[in-house]
Design an enzyme around this catalytic site. Structure first.
Site, PDB file in Angstrom:
ATOM      1  N   HIS A   1      -9.426   1.067   5.058  1.00 50.43           N
ATOM      2  CA  HIS A   1      -8.143   1.257   5.741  1.00 50.43           C
ATOM      3  C   HIS A   1      -8.360   2.210   6.924  1.00 50.43           C
ATOM      4  O   HIS A   1      -9.179   3.126   6.852  1.00 50.43           O
ATOM      5  CB  HIS A   1      -7.111   1.837   4.762  1.00 50.43           C
ATOM      6  CG  HIS A   1      -5.723   1.821   5.323  1.00 50.43           C
ATOM      7  ND1 HIS A   1      -5.273   2.789   6.195  1.00 50.43           N
ATOM      8  CD2 HIS A   1      -4.693   0.948   5.165  1.00 50.43           C
ATOM      9  CE1 HIS A   1      -4.023   2.504   6.545  1.00 50.43           C
ATOM     10  NE2 HIS A   1      -3.652   1.395   5.932  1.00 50.43           N
TER      11      HIS A   1
ATOM     12  N   SER B   1       3.683  -2.416  10.379  1.00 51.99           N
ATOM     13  CA  SER B   1       5.144  -2.451  10.512  1.00 51.99           C
ATOM     14  C   SER B   1       5.738  -3.815  10.181  1.00 51.99           C
ATOM     15  O   SER B   1       6.700  -4.253  10.822  1.00 51.99           O
ATOM     16  CB  SER B   1       5.577  -1.985  11.908  1.00 51.99           C
ATOM     17  OG  SER B   1       5.152  -0.644  12.122  1.00 51.99           O
TER      18      SER B   1
ATOM     19  N   LYS C   1       0.110   4.246  -0.395  1.00 53.04           N
ATOM     20  CA  LYS C   1      -0.561   5.437   0.164  1.00 53.04           C
ATOM     21  C   LYS C   1      -0.350   6.648  -0.757  1.00 53.04           C
ATOM     22  O   LYS C   1      -0.288   6.485  -1.973  1.00 53.04           O
ATOM     23  CB  LYS C   1      -0.069   5.695   1.591  1.00 53.04           C
ATOM     24  CG  LYS C   1      -0.169   4.451   2.468  1.00 53.04           C
ATOM     25  CD  LYS C   1       0.019   4.722   3.923  1.00 53.04           C
ATOM     26  CE  LYS C   1      -0.024   3.403   4.681  1.00 53.04           C
ATOM     27  NZ  LYS C   1       0.034   3.566   6.118  1.00 53.04           N
TER      28      LYS C   1
ATOM     29  N   GLU D   1      -6.790   4.645   7.938  1.00 50.97           N
ATOM     30  CA  GLU D   1      -6.630   6.074   7.619  1.00 50.97           C
ATOM     31  C   GLU D   1      -7.893   6.625   6.967  1.00 50.97           C
ATOM     32  O   GLU D   1      -8.255   7.785   7.177  1.00 50.97           O
ATOM     33  CB  GLU D   1      -5.393   6.260   6.720  1.00 50.97           C
ATOM     34  CG  GLU D   1      -4.110   6.060   7.520  1.00 50.97           C
ATOM     35  CD  GLU D   1      -2.933   5.509   6.739  1.00 50.97           C
ATOM     36  OE1 GLU D   1      -2.944   5.563   5.499  1.00 50.97           O
ATOM     37  OE2 GLU D   1      -2.000   4.995   7.384  1.00 50.97           O
TER      38      GLU D   1
ATOM     39  N   GLU E   1      -5.159  -5.100  10.814  1.00 49.30           N
ATOM     40  CA  GLU E   1      -4.124  -4.083  11.013  1.00 49.30           C
ATOM     41  C   GLU E   1      -4.362  -3.351  12.331  1.00 49.30           C
ATOM     42  O   GLU E   1      -5.167  -2.413  12.376  1.00 49.30           O
ATOM     43  CB  GLU E   1      -4.166  -3.073   9.869  1.00 49.30           C
ATOM     44  CG  GLU E   1      -3.952  -3.681   8.504  1.00 49.30           C
ATOM     45  CD  GLU E   1      -3.406  -2.642   7.535  1.00 49.30           C
ATOM     46  OE1 GLU E   1      -2.291  -2.846   7.059  1.00 49.30           O
ATOM     47  OE2 GLU E   1      -4.073  -1.629   7.291  1.00 49.30           O
TER      48      GLU E   1
ATOM     49  N   GLY F   1       2.729   2.079  10.779  1.00 47.93           N
ATOM     50  CA  GLY F   1       3.677   3.174  10.588  1.00 47.93           C
ATOM     51  C   GLY F   1       4.411   3.572  11.856  1.00 47.93           C
ATOM     52  O   GLY F   1       5.052   4.622  11.903  1.00 47.93           O
TER      53      GLY F   1
ATOM     54  N   ASN G   1       0.869  -1.181   0.000  1.00 45.41           N
ATOM     55  CA  ASN G   1       0.000   0.000   0.000  1.00 45.41           C
ATOM     56  C   ASN G   1       0.902   1.227   0.000  1.00 45.41           C
ATOM     57  O   ASN G   1       1.478   1.575   1.026  1.00 45.41           O
ATOM     58  CB  ASN G   1      -0.886  -0.034   1.264  1.00 45.41           C
ATOM     59  CG  ASN G   1      -1.696   1.232   1.424  1.00 45.41           C
ATOM     60  OD1 ASN G   1      -1.775   2.056   0.509  1.00 45.41           O
ATOM     61  ND2 ASN G   1      -2.304   1.405   2.589  1.00 45.41           N
TER      62      ASN G   1
HETATM   63  C1  PEP Z   1      -0.690   0.080   6.349  1.00 43.96           C
HETATM   64  O1  PEP Z   1      -0.903   1.268   6.417  1.00 43.96           O
HETATM   65  O2  PEP Z   1      -1.495  -0.664   5.754  1.00 43.96           O
HETATM   66  C2  PEP Z   1       0.526  -0.453   6.963  1.00 43.96           C
HETATM   67  C3  PEP Z   1       0.540  -1.701   7.336  1.00 43.96           C
HETATM   68  O3  PEP Z   1       1.559   0.422   7.136  1.00 43.96           O
HETATM   69  P1  PEP Z   1       3.019   0.076   7.749  1.00 43.96           P
HETATM   70  O4  PEP Z   1       3.497  -1.174   7.093  1.00 43.96           O
HETATM   71  O5  PEP Z   1       3.847   1.265   7.391  1.00 43.96           O
HETATM   72  O6  PEP Z   1       2.826  -0.098   9.219  1.00 43.96           O
END
Ligand code: PEP
Length: 257
Positions: free
Chosen positions: A98, A216, A14, A100, A170, A176, A12
């Site tokens: 997601h 992460s 983003k 966000e 998630e 992040g 992703n």
């Molecule tokens: C995400 O936003 O879907 C995600 C998993 O981000 P990150 O890997 O940066 O934690």
């Protein structure tokens, strides 16, 4: 023991990468994994790079995903894109719900559900994202929150369509932040999601649905997470922005199968 489900690793990106930068990154991934049959690899660039990345991936097995869509077929929805518009660029997957989008764009389970149904109706594979905040985890609400998000997002999905679903667990506190759920913490939630899917669709279909972990994930922690019985892949943010780190995670999945 080998898993029956095929691993799915999705990047992703983003709101990162111009179309030109996206082509370069997609080329790097395709060079490494373009003919790898064992793992489903999906790149999700921003809308503005879908067409150029679609062309870059034309002769490779790497698949294309979008990060969002609007549930209506067409009409006066300024700034939005439809499932058909995505299909036109050979998009096969779409990330929906997601955290966000839920947080910054106030997306509710009901609205996400409309998108899930529209995606399935247009032959797109929805990657439905669910996950708890740190506060919810600390209050012991994780499984309840995830239960409501999964059931809310999947209302009216038929048993026939169920096999085309992907769920991404998630934990928001891990996105992040560099903090990863331990493999045991993640497995507990993944197993609970599989139980909800069995309740909704029966254990046969539930056994075929892939549940990704996101938060992460990196080359260094991917193998242990992917070795858990109900973790069938990863949704990768930060580590997907660079071909080498993303490839390291795909490589971990290729070895784990
Ligand atoms: C995400 O936003 O879907 C995600 C998993 O981000 P990150 O890997 O940066 O934690």
């Amino acid at each position: 023991m080998k898993k029956r489900r095929r691993y799915i690793i999705a990047g992703n990106w983003k709101m990162n990468k111009t179309a030109a930068e996206a082509v370069e990154l997609a080329r790097g991934v395709a060079r490494e994994w373009g003919n790898e049959a064992g793992v489903e690899v999906v790149l999700c660039p921003p809308f503005t790079a879908l067409e150029s990345v679609a062309r870059t991936l034309e002769d490779s097995s790497v698949l294309l995903g979008a990060q969002n869509m609007y549930p209506a077929d067409a009409g006066a929805y300024t700034g939005e894109v439809s499932a058909q518009m995505l299909r036109h660029f050979n998009v096969s997957h779409v990330i929906l719900g997601h955290s966000e989008r839920r947080e910054y764009f106030a997306e509710s389970d009901a609205f996400i559900n409309e998108k899930v149904l529209a995606a399935l109706g247009n032959d797109l594979i929805p990657i439905l994202c669910v996950g708890e905040t740190l506060e919810q985890r600390e209050q012991g609400d994780t499984l309840g929150v995830v239960d409501a998000q999964v059931r809310g997002g999947l209302k009216q999905v038929t048993i026939e369509d169920a096999e085309n679903l992907v769920i991404a667990y998630e934990p928001i506190w891990a996105i992040g932040t560099g903090k990863t759920a331990t493999p045991q913490m993640a497995q507990e939630v993944h197993a609970s999601i599989r139980g909800i899917l069995a309740d909704l669709f029966g254990s046969g279909p539930a056994d075929t649905i892939r549940i990704q972990y996101g938060g992460s994930m990196k080359p260094g922690n991917a193998a242990e997470l992917l070795s858990q019985p109900d973790i069938d892949g990863g949704l990768i943010g930060g580590a997907s922005l660079e071909a080498q780190s993303f490839s390291g995670i795909v490589g971990a999945a290729a070895k784990a199968r």
